[in-house]
Design an enzyme around this catalytic site. Structure first.
Site: not given
Ligand code: SAH
Ligand code: SF4
Length: 393
Positions: A152, A159, A132, A145, A156, A201, A374
């Protein structure tokens, strides 16, 4: 033979005509051999390398050398869907180009528009994977974005992409191609800024990410200055340094999300393998002599990382850094066990951070009606926004 530019490891695979693919047992090590005369994907090359290859090809075909620069204009800057559309070239030469080279498109599976102008694109890749990208228009910029991986591996807890697990790394053309597509779709989108905050990532796909950023930086490519591109990462101090030392020009966002290692281990179990101190050291290295910017990202999750003690710890930590702090109210998306804080919770947290913390911004959601955030694909990117949150320094 293609002569790769320094540091573009990807070209090695082009030269030898092999590329990694997913296999049933060991998807990282199995390789498939491509036919030696398979078309060369010009979008996996730096524009200067593509130009050289095209020039040599043109000369071998009895065409003038300037054909190389003529064609390269139509890869990124003024892209065309196929060689037959470059009508300034002789028809027979266009035909021979199409036999020897390719410039593949990402397939747009879905495009949704939000009431606030945010647009979400769902692309399918040649092997059926989906990624996406979200375009977020603001007053005088449009931020795209983008994704760096399908899925990934870091999982986390909060996420949505993490819940998908790792599918595969994206190629250079699939990363930079997300921006290219914005120029090719109906009602094109004029992208001014790029953030790697979509799926994946970026630092776990570093060679391709570096090459894609170099294509973005290149005036013959997408022509985006480094301060308009931000790589967001959750970890990997050595790779942060490698990115800093590379020829890619960009800013960095470090997804902290917890003020101490213990809480970070709960929210980001794999990413927290490296302690916060080491990540911050690497982030300071990235800033170097102040030429590049780093932002600390902190997702606000109701009842998980927003206590007064969390705020005090975060304020102390941020105070010691030369970085801005960006707060992101959690977007629960679907099937999430976590909740988004309400406005009062957010205001209380910000008030507690101040005045100890340096500049603080709060990122507000966009495209809510199309689910543009999302779980992952992030909305308004306020790192570059001048306006700090209410009462921020
Ligand atoms: N993997 C990298 C980049 C993709 S995630 C990283 O973790 O930085 C990009 C950002 O979105 C990160 O700061 C992550 O903490 C945030 N993020 C992930 N899921 C989210 C959610 N459901 N609501 C708000 N931010 C979120
Ligand atoms: Fe991967 Fe970033 Fe999502 Fe963590 S927040 S699972 S590093 S995409």
């Amino acid at each position: 033979m293609l002569r790769p530019s320094k540091g573009i490891h990807l070209y090695a695979s082009l030269e030898f005509n092999i590329r990694p693919v997913r296999g049933p047992h060991d998807r990282w090590t199995r390789h498939r051999f491509r036919p030696v005369n398979a078309p060369v994907n010009l979008l996996n090359l730096l524009p200067a390398d593509a130009e050289r290859v095209l020039r040599e090809f043109a000369l071998a075909q009895g065409e003038p050398a300037y054909r190389g620069s003529q064609i390269v204009q139509h890869l990124w800057r003024n892209p065309v869907e196929e060689f037959s559309q470059i009508t300034t070239l002789p028809a027979s030469f266009r035909q021979r180009l199409a036999e020897r080279f390719s410039m593949p498109r990402l397939n747009v599976l879905a495009r949704q528009r939000s009431r606030d102008g945010t647009q979400k694109f769902l692309f399918s890749l040649p092997d059926g994977q989906g990624i996406e990208a979200v375009a977020i228009p603001e007053e005088n910029r449009t931020t795209l974005c983008i994704s760096s991986q399908a899925g990934c591996a870091l999982r986390c807890a909060f996420c949505a992409t993490g819940r998908m697990g790792f599918q595969r790394n994206l190629d250079v053309w699939e990363i930079a191609g997300q921006v290219r597509e914005m120029r090719l779709v109906d009602s094109p989108v004029s992208v001014t800024n790029v953030v790697f905050m979509g799926m994946g990532e970026p630092l776990l796909n570093l060679p391709s990410v570096i090459a894609a950023i170099r294509v973005m930086n290149d005036p013959l490519g997408l022509n985006l200055a480094g301060k308009r591109i931000t790589v967001s990462t959750s970890s990997f101090p050595d790779r942060i340094r490698e990115l800093a030392d590379s020829e890619a020009e960009c800013s960095l966002a470090l997804s902290l999300n917890a003020p101490n290692d213990a809480l970070r281990r709960e929210l980001m179990p794999k990413a927290s393998h490296f302690p916060i101190d080491e990540l911050l050291d690497a982030a300071r290295y990235f800033v170097g002599d102040g030429r590049r910017r780093v932002t600390l990202e902190y997702v606000l999750i109701k009842g998980r990382n927003m206590s007064p003690v969390d705020a005090d710890e975060l304020a102390t930590l941020a105070h010691a850094q030369p970085f801005k702090l960006n707060l992101i109210p959690y977007n629960p998306g679907r099937h999430s066990p976590y909740e988004r804080p309400n406005e009062d919770d957010i205001d209380r947290f910000v008030a507690r951070l101040l005045p100890t913390a340096p500049a603080v911004t709060v990122r507000r959601s966009r495209g809510v009606d199309i689910d543009a955030a999302c779980g992952q694909l992030w909305n308004e990117y306020l790192m570059q926004k001048k306006k700090p949150a209410k009462g921020a320094a």
